[in-house]
Motif scaffolding. Structure first.
Motif, PDB file in Angstrom:
ATOM      1  N   TYR A  14     -20.588   0.085   5.509  1.00 56.39           N
ATOM      2  CA  TYR A  14     -19.804  -0.868   6.287  1.00 56.39           C
ATOM      3  C   TYR A  14     -18.610  -1.427   5.514  1.00 56.39           C
ATOM      4  N   ALA A  15     -18.319  -0.860   4.337  1.00 57.79           N
ATOM      5  CA  ALA A  15     -17.173  -1.351   3.567  1.00 57.79           C
ATOM      6  C   ALA A  15     -15.876  -1.237   4.360  1.00 57.79           C
ATOM      7  N   SER A  16     -15.745  -0.183   5.157  1.00 55.16           N
ATOM      8  CA  SER A  16     -14.516  -0.014   5.938  1.00 55.16           C
ATOM      9  C   SER A  16     -14.386  -1.056   7.038  1.00 55.16           C
ATOM     10  N   VAL A 218      -8.002   0.408   5.148  1.00 55.09           N
ATOM     11  CA  VAL A 218      -7.685  -0.550   4.091  1.00 55.09           C
ATOM     12  C   VAL A 218      -8.864  -0.552   3.127  1.00 55.09           C
ATOM     13  N   PRO A 219      -8.682  -0.147   1.880  1.00 54.34           N
ATOM     14  CA  PRO A 219      -9.829  -0.052   0.968  1.00 54.34           C
ATOM     15  C   PRO A 219     -10.469  -1.407   0.695  1.00 54.34           C
ATOM     16  N   TYR A 220     -11.794  -1.392   0.674  1.00 51.18           N
ATOM     17  CA  TYR A 220     -12.564  -2.520   0.184  1.00 51.18           C
ATOM     18  C   TYR A 220     -13.623  -1.955  -0.751  1.00 51.18           C
ATOM     19  N   ASN A 221     -13.468  -2.193  -2.028  1.00 52.32           N
ATOM     20  CA  ASN A 221     -14.385  -1.654  -3.041  1.00 52.32           C
ATOM     21  C   ASN A 221     -15.250  -2.729  -3.673  1.00 52.32           C
ATOM     22  N   GLY A 222     -15.368  -3.871  -3.023  1.00 51.64           N
ATOM     23  CA  GLY A 222     -16.134  -4.965  -3.596  1.00 51.64           C
ATOM     24  C   GLY A 222     -15.331  -5.701  -4.651  1.00 51.64           C
ATOM     25  N   LEU A 322      -7.332   8.897  -0.255  1.00 47.74           N
ATOM     26  CA  LEU A 322      -6.327   9.249   0.750  1.00 47.74           C
ATOM     27  C   LEU A 322      -5.328   8.112   0.944  1.00 47.74           C
ATOM     28  N   ALA A 323      -5.838   6.877   0.958  1.00 49.45           N
ATOM     29  CA  ALA A 323      -4.950   5.721   1.113  1.00 49.45           C
ATOM     30  C   ALA A 323      -4.005   5.586  -0.069  1.00 49.45           C
ATOM     31  N   ALA A 324      -4.425   6.067  -1.250  1.00 44.81           N
ATOM     32  CA  ALA A 324      -3.590   5.982  -2.449  1.00 44.81           C
ATOM     33  C   ALA A 324      -2.690   7.198  -2.617  1.00 44.81           C
ATOM     34  N   GLY A 325      -2.904   8.237  -1.819  1.00 49.56           N
ATOM     35  CA  GLY A 325      -2.080   9.440  -1.935  1.00 49.56           C
ATOM     36  C   GLY A 325      -2.421  10.277  -3.150  1.00 49.56           C
ATOM     37  N   GLU A 386       0.784   8.870   6.530  1.00 46.96           N
ATOM     38  CA  GLU A 386       0.133   8.867   7.843  1.00 46.96           C
ATOM     39  C   GLU A 386      -0.714   7.613   8.025  1.00 46.96           C
ATOM     40  N   ASN A 387      -1.496   7.313   7.009  1.00 43.35           N
ATOM     41  CA  ASN A 387      -2.367   6.146   7.076  1.00 43.35           C
ATOM     42  C   ASN A 387      -1.559   4.862   7.242  1.00 43.35           C
ATOM     43  N   LEU A 388      -0.443   4.758   6.539  1.00 42.90           N
ATOM     44  CA  LEU A 388       0.377   3.550   6.615  1.00 42.90           C
ATOM     45  C   LEU A 388       1.017   3.368   7.988  1.00 42.90           C
ATOM     46  N   ARG A 389       1.165   4.449   8.730  1.00 42.13           N
ATOM     47  CA  ARG A 389       1.759   4.350  10.069  1.00 42.13           C
ATOM     48  C   ARG A 389       0.732   3.961  11.136  1.00 42.13           C
ATOM     49  N   ARG A 390      -0.535   3.916  10.765  1.00 40.44           N
ATOM     50  CA  ARG A 390      -1.567   3.568  11.740  1.00 40.44           C
ATOM     51  C   ARG A 390      -1.615   2.050  11.954  1.00 40.44           C
ATOM     52  N   PRO A 391      -2.175   1.594  13.063  1.00 46.75           N
ATOM     53  CA  PRO A 391      -2.244   0.147  13.316  1.00 46.75           C
ATOM     54  C   PRO A 391      -3.071  -0.557  12.233  1.00 46.75           C
ATOM     55  N   THR A 392      -2.598  -1.686  11.778  1.00 46.02           N
ATOM     56  CA  THR A 392      -3.351  -2.472  10.802  1.00 46.02           C
ATOM     57  C   THR A 392      -4.584  -3.075  11.469  1.00 46.02           C
ATOM     58  N   PRO A 393      -5.567  -3.525  10.676  1.00 42.50           N
ATOM     59  CA  PRO A 393      -6.702  -4.234  11.280  1.00 42.50           C
ATOM     60  C   PRO A 393      -6.266  -5.431  12.124  1.00 42.50           C
ATOM     61  N   ALA A 394      -5.180  -6.102  11.716  1.00 43.08           N
ATOM     62  CA  ALA A 394      -4.692  -7.248  12.493  1.00 43.08           C
ATOM     63  C   ALA A 394      -4.245  -6.810  13.884  1.00 43.08           C
ATOM     64  N   ARG A 395      -3.594  -5.642  13.965  1.00 44.67           N
ATOM     65  CA  ARG A 395      -3.170  -5.141  15.279  1.00 44.67           C
ATOM     66  C   ARG A 395      -4.372  -4.671  16.097  1.00 44.67           C
ATOM     67  N   LEU A 396      -5.373  -4.135  15.429  1.00 46.57           N
ATOM     68  CA  LEU A 396      -6.570  -3.717  16.147  1.00 46.57           C
ATOM     69  C   LEU A 396      -7.277  -4.919  16.785  1.00 46.57           C
TER      70      LEU A 396
END
Length: 406
Positions: A14-16, A218-222, A322-325, A386-396
């Protein structure tokens, strides 16, 4: 709006969902997280409200059980047997696990505990009255509560494995307590999922048969700290190595290939940085001087200035890369991990080695290939964009609000 999260007993599942929880809270909405008692501290550390009422089969046991089923069907691809599902012990024969005895005894206990957890989840939902439910694929308590209260639910994927993989793996659990039936509901299945929160860029889009709710990963690694030198890359390429915190407990001692990885990479003209648990680091013994070790460093911070990452094929590691390229080398020991690494490979952003083929020579050759070639680096960076062009969690959040309002 009140949003009820429902999560499994494995934090990386559930980190994502955590950044979405933050976005909902920042927008003024209430969030509560149905979880097992073992996840209370992890949910609190993420800044969310835990509701520790769930119970049933632990994820590690469920995974080991699925590996044994693969072996019984002849689909287990490794030249060793999976671990005993209940004890985690090495098996010399599939007969070491008495399936008939398990069904007579332990399975019934798991079913009882699962049913009680589902009942407590429904009870809390009836008191709290959420407007929407968001659940990870392994947690069926959330969708049951949504059906009983007649509110919408969305399944939140953790990576590039979907609900309708044509030839497995199946990431959805069974309902051993028959809780959906007890509440007069149709059984939970992949076909009963109406909405899927999908954090995967289009290049790795997993198969689903539901309304897709795209979101930026959006990465969440604790928690954790990172040394200052991580932000000052040197003249040589940097190879990051990260390993699962509990892979050995689920896939057996042969999955502990960190010594082989370190030996393979230490001789390269590169800076090698390893982040792992204290237990895994201690098991390494003497580490070559060319390898730097960081205990539980957030992967996002490590990958910010890395050129390659080597990992076990976990969805969190792959998606953070992937988020870091960053190009990836996945060394996998389970079907879901193999599918994750395979999708990264198919998208052109890395290479995949099944665990039993991950020799020192094969790892070294793959790393040299990934460091010297340009095409995969370009593909990895393209997926990042590609990832950066996707809707942010705020937009979701806005879309989820519309969903809750019908």
């Amino acid at each position: 709006m009140r949003v009820l999260f429902s999560v499994s007993s494995w934090p990386t599942h559930y980190a994502s969902m955590v950044p979405l929880g933050w976005a909902l809270r920042a927008s003024g909405h209430e969030v509560a997280v149905l979880c097992a008692p073992s996840q209370t501290d992890a949910v609190i550390r993420a800044g969310l409200r835990p509701v520790p009422v769930l119970d049933g089969m632990e994820v590690a046991v469920r995974n080991r059980m699925s590996y044994v089923r693969e072996a019984l069907r002849g689909e287990w691809p490794y030249p060793w047997l999976p671990l005993h599902p209940l004890t985690g012990a090495v098996m010399t024969s599939l007969d070491d696990f008495d399936l008939a005895e398990y069904r007579r005894t332990t399975e019934r206990e798991f079913a009882r505990r699962s049913a009680e957890g589902h009942d407590r989840a429904v009870g809390f939902a009836r008191r709290w009255r959420p407007d929407l439910v968001v659940h990870d694929p392994v947690s069926t308590e959330g969708p049951l509560a949504a059906r009983v209260l007649d509110v919408p639910a969305a399944l939140a994927l953790w990576g590039p494995v979907g609900t309708h993989e044509p030839d497995g793996p199946d990431i959805l659990p069974e309902d051993p307590g028959r809780s959906f039936e007890r509440y007069g509901q149709a059984p939970f299945s992949a076909d009963s999922v109406d909405h899927v929160v999908d954090p995967c860029p289009g290049s790795l889009e997993p198969p689903v048969r539901a309304s897709r709710l795209p979101v930026r990963f959006v990465p969440y690694n604790g928690g954790g700290t990172a040394p200052e030198w991580l932000d000052a890359p040197g003249p040589r390429p940097r190879i990051a190595v990260t390993w699962s915190t509990a892979l050995t407990a689920m896939s057996g001692p042969r999955s502990y290939v960190l010594p082989v990885i370190v030996s393979a990479l230490a001789g390269l003209d590169a800076e090698v940085v390893l982040t792992a648990t204290r237990e895994d680091v201690l098991a390494l013994g003497t580490v070559p001087p060319s390898v730097r070790v960081l205990e539980r460093c957030p992967l996002e911070a490590l990958l910010a200035h890395s050129d390659l990452v080597v990992h076990h094929g976990g969805a969190g590691s792959a998606m953070t890369a992937l988020a870091a390229g960053v190009t990836q080398l996945g060394l996998t020991f389970a079907s879901e991990q193999a599918r994750v690494a395979g999708r990264v490979c198919e998208a052109g952003a890395g290479l995949h080695l099944p665990g039993h083929l991950a020799t020192r020579e094969a790892i070294r050759s793959a790393a040299e290939d990934l460091l010297s070639g340009k095409a995969r680096r370009v593909a990895a960076w393209s997926i990042r964009e590609e990832n950066l062009r996707r809707p942010t969690p705020a937009r979701l959040v806005d879309r989820l609000l519309r969903l809750a309002r019908g």
